[in-house]
Structures are given as structure tokens and as C-alpha cells.
Write an enzyme that holds these catalytic residues in place. Sequence first.
Site, short mmCIF file in Angstrom:
data_model
loop_
_atom_site.label_atom_id
_atom_site.label_comp_id
_atom_site.label_asym_id
_atom_site.label_seq_id
_atom_site.Cartn_x
_atom_site.Cartn_y
_atom_site.Cartn_z
N GLY A 138 -45.98 20.16 -10.95
CA GLY A 138 -45.78 19.02 -10.07
C GLY A 138 -46.99 18.12 -9.97
N LYS A 159 -45.64 16.40 8.09
CA LYS A 159 -44.27 16.40 8.61
C LYS A 159 -43.89 17.74 9.24
CE LYS A 159 -42.85 12.86 5.32
NZ LYS A 159 -44.26 12.56 4.95
N THR A 168 -38.37 0.89 5.34
CA THR A 168 -37.46 1.36 6.39
C THR A 168 -37.59 0.56 7.68
OG1 THR A 168 -39.09 3.04 6.93
CG2 THR A 168 -37.25 3.71 5.53
#
Length: 355
Positions: free
Chosen positions: A40, A158, A220
Site C-alpha cells: 500500500g 478518524k 463535500t
Amino acid sequence: MSFSKGELEYIIGREIKTLQAPILPNALSYKTILITGAGGTIGSEICRQLARFEPSHLILFGHGENSIYEITKELTRRFPMQKITSVIGDVQHPEDIRRVFAEHPVDIVYHAAAHKHVPLMEQNPYVAFSNNVLGTKYLVDLADDYAVEKFIMVSTDKAVAPTSVMGATKRIAETIVANKNERSNTSFATVRFGNVLDSRGSVIPLFREQIKLGGPLTVTHPEMTRYFMTIEEAANLVVEASMIVKGGEIFVLDMGAEVKIVDIAERLISLLSDKPLSITFNGIRAGEKMQEVLMEEAERAVKDTDLHLFIGKALTGNELAIEYLTHQAKKYTNHELRKELLQLANTANVLNEVL
């Protein structure tokens, strides 16, 4: 196209931090090191950073054969003397992990394997739970069984007071790591990231694509903010934490002030487009917050100015509740499992109580 250091600093609005912890002669040079999620964005950069210190053996573990092949090929070219073992496996399969520990005397684990995409994990809560929680539990238990010296898990901001499935699963994983540290000779700790600039699945590749297509760029909400760090900073933080870990810490990079997502979009337009492009606002997606918080008050963070770090005390929690969920998760609908994960992750300062 990659950004220069100056461009990256312009995008995030601050100076990029560099590795500051002293590298002790034997800290990495004679170690066998396992990196999960090695193919990753973060895992591969951790591999690059570690290879500079010439460890005895790097074990690159991941489920994507192409990504593991690519980072193996790169490291072999750049560090031809480095011993590398590439393992195609999945942290959700404990037998894959056990085989690695049984065949190699692992000294240090960097656990970067995770599902991190917030909206996708809202739609697939069991996948998030299986990978982020169960995978971490299997890895933690085996690291303890095989007497690994250090274990560093990569987490996310988060996970603090989570509102998403992804955040909840990472918070529960943090608790698993902290609980194990309380009764193990292995030093277990967590590194908590902000948003990693230009990582796969992040907003930067999306904005690049939208700029290439001539806009508009989709954001957003005009007031949504995030803490940002570069890929190199993220990997450096993980390596830095492993130099000073004692066990039970939460490490967070000092990333300065939060940055508005719309500001990131505007700066990218100025860098990558020769004409003005429009920005549209499409609303907050499921599980997202307007702002993130780096640490809980109960984690009692102390800032180390020299190392550019906040260092807090990880919260332990209710192992029986976690164990119960591991046996019940398959029985729940997606809606029920999402509710259980969020409730578990947010109960009593994140499980910091005893039944």
C-alpha cells in the site's frame, strides 16, 4: 507526476517535518522486520524508509500480488544487498500470519494493513470489521506468542470519537493493541495519522483527475477541514515511533492547524491548471465529520517539540465486549453491525472501563 517539497508545503500550508529521533546503531540494522500492507501507499513507503537502515531481513506481507511485486522489485533494485521475503497473505487469515512467524524470527512488526475508505466501509461493515479488527487481533496475539520485540500499528484520527465504521473499527483495533501491551513483554503502540496527502483513495488523486477533465472539483462542504501529512511524513512517523516506543503509547505528528478541503482544491488548481476551474459542493457523505480531533482528553497527550510529536497514553478497554462481538458479528445485518461497532467504540471513553 509527483509534487516537489515546496509544492507539497504550499498545498498543506506548513513546513514538512523530517525524522528527528536518534537512530541507535542496533535499533534496526540487525532486525527481522515484518510490514503488513507492504504494497500500500503507507506500507511501501515504510519499507523504503526501513531499507535505508539495512535491517537483516524485510518481510513484505500483503494480499495484493501486483503491489507486493512492485515494491519488491523497487527495493531489490535500490537496495541490492537487502534480504527481502515477499509474502502474499491476508491478515484476516491467521494461518497466513502464523506461517510467517513460524518460519522467521520476527523482531519488529509494522502493521499498516487496513481498509481505510470511509464511504465504502459504511457499505461493507463486516469487511471493515474482519480486516481492521479481527486481522489486528490475530496479528497482535501471534506477535505476543512469538515474543516480538516491538509492534507498531498504523491508525487514523478518524478513530477518535468515531462516527464511521472505518473509524470505529480502527478505534477497537487500537484498544486491542493497548490491552495486549498491559500483559506482554512485547512493546505495543499505535501511530495515529491525519489524512495522508496523495495516498491511494485520498482526495488528491480525485482532484488531479477532475482537473485533468477540466473540472469541476467536488468538495463535500465549504467548511470541512482535515489534518494533512505527506506520505514521507507518515512513514517517518512510524519509524520514529519505533525508535522511542516503550509500550502503550499513541503517537501523533504535530501537523499544525487543520486545513479546509476547499483550500486544498484551490491550491491544486493553481498548480495544475492553466485556467480557472469551478468547485462544487456535494454534501457530507455517510460517516464523515466536519472536523477531526487527534486525541481524546483522556489520552493525556504530551508534545515533544524536538521530535514534532504528540505522545499520549493509549486507553485500554473491555476485552469481553470485543470478544463477544468477534463471535457475533457474522450474525448481524449491515445496519446492526454498524450500530454495534459505533456503540462499542464510543462507550465510556472508548471502552476504558471494566464490566
